[in-house]
Design a protein around this motif. Structure first.
Motif, PDB file in Angstrom:
ATOM      1  N   ASP A 174      14.965 -26.077  16.133  1.00 54.50           N
ATOM      2  CA  ASP A 174      14.407 -24.717  16.100  1.00 54.50           C
ATOM      3  C   ASP A 174      12.981 -24.736  16.634  1.00 54.50           C
TER       4      ASP A 174
ATOM      5  N   ARG B 255      10.659 -21.456  16.248  1.00 59.74           N
ATOM      6  CA  ARG B 255       9.992 -21.282  14.954  1.00 59.74           C
ATOM      7  C   ARG B 255       8.854 -22.298  14.783  1.00 59.74           C
TER       8      ARG B 255
ATOM      9  N   LEU C 125      10.071 -24.343   8.657  1.00 59.55           N
ATOM     10  CA  LEU C 125      11.455 -24.850   8.608  1.00 59.55           C
ATOM     11  C   LEU C 125      11.906 -25.102   7.180  1.00 59.55           C
TER      12      LEU C 125
END
Length: 679
Positions: free
Chosen positions: A530, A533, A559
């Motif tokens: 990810d 993010r 996360l």
């Protein structure tokens, strides 16, 4: 839709009709039509069994065999009723009986008995035995096939959907051969029933003809024997066809085409064999007393066919092209030899068969592992340079990262690794599973079924190496993430989220700083898939401070739910916490340094904290639970460094990361200050 509904109702209606046939008398015309349908259906089933690519393509065969057997028995019962009641069972039975008997009752009965013997003793008995052995071997091989599927799935060679399909095929194959083992008993029982029914027709017809019809013994015997033999033939010819179909289905091996194509290809692939056979047939012509023409014709045909066959295409010769090789001391050659590969798999000379194009699939599995690691960790695993190494001991391999050994193991040729107890009776040498350190034994590959039957888990050599390589990559993911890899990942994010990347780099953080953060996450087992993010969190933190530890904690906080989900099981997250007074004391002991924040506490106190944390974790693991340590965000990183230096077993999560998890928190123990202070 109409055809589908019709096909759905055809079999149930047909089975009900078969049951009715056993009770309700049939007119002779309808009986003739059903007999013709029975013979045609049996012939169709035989042809389909010859043309299918593999047995599972005709998986309905065992059930169809039962239905056809019931249909044939119902016809026998209906014909017996007409023979004994009217002395007439239709034109088909009369025609078969007249043709075979041919005016001689003894010859007709002998031919009928020979057909029965051929069916029972030769075809049916053989098919029954093959089906029994096939069912047994298929069931014995199921654990090994399931293990192979799991190994391919873990190595990334197949996805979950393909794994489900293969498992379903394995289960269907076992069910099919188990059903064939029982279905072959139907055919055998049907043949025995045919003999009994024929005897009943002969004896009953003789009695009815003499006692009720007023026939003479000779006329009654001739008339009813003709009908009995005809009835037996019209039932046994379809039964023989189905017996042959059963044998064909159960004896099909791993051929890629239909039976006719496979037989033609395999029998005709050797010209020398045909020439020898033809020459031998011609040689028999010189034997005194043997007819010359049959052997002469057969031998000549074999030689002509051999002459017209095409020679197999020779293997292409790999000619060494004359190219200008660089001099051994040229700069290009020296720089190529100086280069250090980021990831290397070295094999001893006797293990190179694992990478052969003719049978080894290790390279394919390595390529699939790259995809698996990308989906699991979020990094592009560098290409694995696979080569042979004469310095390695025989049957061994080594995994190297940047030229340094990161793992090694054994994989003796011609063996599989059996893991479990009760392997003393099997030949082989002791071995160890390299990832989990489980004791096992390298047994000959041909004895993997025996190892599975003894309760062991059997793993092939390529799976052992790939599993070990995957674990090494996971443990050294941060070392494999280079600056070029970070640039490629950043460009990938920029294509979909350009604003996120433009805000972060190069204005706030350099690629080197981003690389250090991503490496720190990988070191703690956090996937970096990810990236959007992560980059957003780094942008917000970097505007305040570019401190490395703060950047890592900001990324982890973003996360948090995904990190906590890694350690949750069954919707529950087991945690070990710090006693509040102890946690406050540790917070007050934090001191900054060039290498990051650390806890300025005495050695006795640090050792006591580590010992009690390990004790609580071990107690939870004995219950089958793997807990994590929970603490405040400021304390997480220095506490993780302390625990990692002590044992490296305990994972540390901050309250911020845990608060975003949907799992239910379950406290497994508290590390208290009194215990630590007393220590």
């Amino acid at each position: 839709m109409k055809n589908r509904s019709l096909g759905k109702l055809a079999v149930p209606v047909g089975v009900i009709g078969i049951i009715v046939m056993m009770v309700v008398p049939l007119p002779t015309l309808l009986l003739d039509m059903l007999i013709a349908l029975n013979i045609t259906g049996a012939l169709l089933i035989l042809l389909v069994s010859m043309f299918v690519q593999k047995p599972l393509d005709f998986s309905v065969f065992p059930a169809l065999l039962l239905v056809m057997t019931l249909f044939r028995l119902a016809l026998n019962i209906s014909a017996t009723r007409l023979v004994l009641r009217d002395g007439d069972a239709g034109k088909v039975i009369h025609a078969f009986g007249s043709f075979v008997v041919g005016g001689n009752l003894i010859i007709g009965l002998v031919i009928f008995l020979i057909l029965i013997i051929v069916q029972i003793v030769v075809v049916t008995k053989g098919a029954e035995r093959v089906a029994e052995v096939g069912a047994r071997f298929t069931l014995d091989a199921m654990p090994g096939k399931q293990m192979a599927i799991d190994a391919d799935l873990n190595a990334g060679l197949i996805d979950e959907e393909e794994a489900k399909k293969r498992r379903a095929d394995v289960a269907a194959e076992a069910d099919f051969y188990g059903a064939m083992d029982g279905g072959s008993k139907f055919v055998k029982g049907d043949a025995i029933a045919a003999i009994i029914i024929t005897v009943i027709n002969l004896v009953g017809g003789f009695g009815v003809g003499m006692l009720q019809q007023g026939m003479s013994p000779g006329d009654a015997m001739n008339h009813y024997s003709l009908l009995s033999v005809g009835d037996g033939l019209v039932s046994q010819i379809p039964a023989l066809l189905l017996s042959v179909a059963t044998g064909l289905i159960t004896t099909r091996s791993a051929t890629s085409g239909d039976m006719g194509s496979s037989v033609t290809q395999q029998l005709g692939q050797n010209k020398l064999a045909l020439r020898i056979a033809g020459g031998a047939a011609l040689g028999l012509c010189v034997v005194p007393g043997l007819p010359k023409i049959p052997f002469l014709v057969v031998g000549a045909v074999a030689l002509i066919v051999a002459q017209r066959m095409k020679d197999p295409e020779p293997e292409p010769d790999v000619a060494m092209a004359e190219v200008d090789m660089p001099a051994p001391d040229s700069p290009d050659q020296l720089m190529g030899e100086m280069r250090v590969d980021p990831l290397e798999l070295a094999l001893s000379p006797d293990l190179v068969d694992l990478v052969d194009a003719d049978g080894g699939d290790l390279l394919d599995r390595v390529r699939a592992l790259r995809r698996k690691m990308a989906l699991e960790l979020g990094i592009v695993m560098p290409p694995v340079r696979t080569r042979d190494d004469l310095d390695l001991p025989l049957s061994s391999y080594a995994i190297r990262i940047s030229g340094v050994d990161a793992g090694s193991g054994q994989a003796p040729p011609g063996t599989v690794l059996a893991i479990g107890d009760g392997l003393q009776a099997l030949p082989g040498r002791a071995g160890v599973e390299p990832v989990f350190g489980l004791a096992g034994k390298w047994v000959p590959a041909e004895m993997h079924y025996q190892a599975e039957l003894s309760g062991a888990t059997v793993v092939d050599r390529a799976s052992v190496i790939i599993t070990h390589l995957a674990e090494v990559v996971r443990g050294n993911a941060s070392r494999l993430l280079g600056r070029e890899d970070v640039r490629a990942l950043t460009e990938m994010v920029k294509r979909t989220h350009p604003v996120v990347v433009e805000e972060l780099t190069p204005s706030l953080l350099s690629l080197g700083q981003i690389q250090r953060v991503l490496q720190a996450l990988l070191d703690e087992g956090v996937p970096i898939r990810d990236l959007v993010r992560i980059f957003e969190a780094l942008s917000l933190r970097a505007k305040l401070s570019a401190d490395h530890d703060g950047l890592v904690e900001a990324a982890r906080a973003a996360l948090g739910p995904a990190i906590a989900a890694q350690y949750a099981s069954g919707g529950r997250l087991a945690v070990v916490t710090l006693e509040p007074m102890l946690e406050q004391g540790l917070l007050e002991s934090l001191r900054p340094s060039d290498s990051g924040v650390f806890m300025a506490i005495d050695g006795m106190r640090a050792e006591a904290v580590v010992s009690e944390a390990n004790r609580l974790v071990e107690a939870a693991e004995q219950q089958g639970i793997t807990p994590v340590m929970a603490c405040s965000p400021q304390l997480r990183l220095p506490l993780m460094r302390l625990l990692r230096a002590g044992s490296g077993r305990v994972q540390v999560l901050s309250y911020t990361e845990i608060s975003g998890s949907t799992a239910q928190i379950e406290t497994m123990g508290v590390v208290n200050g009194a215990y630590a202070g007393a220590a």
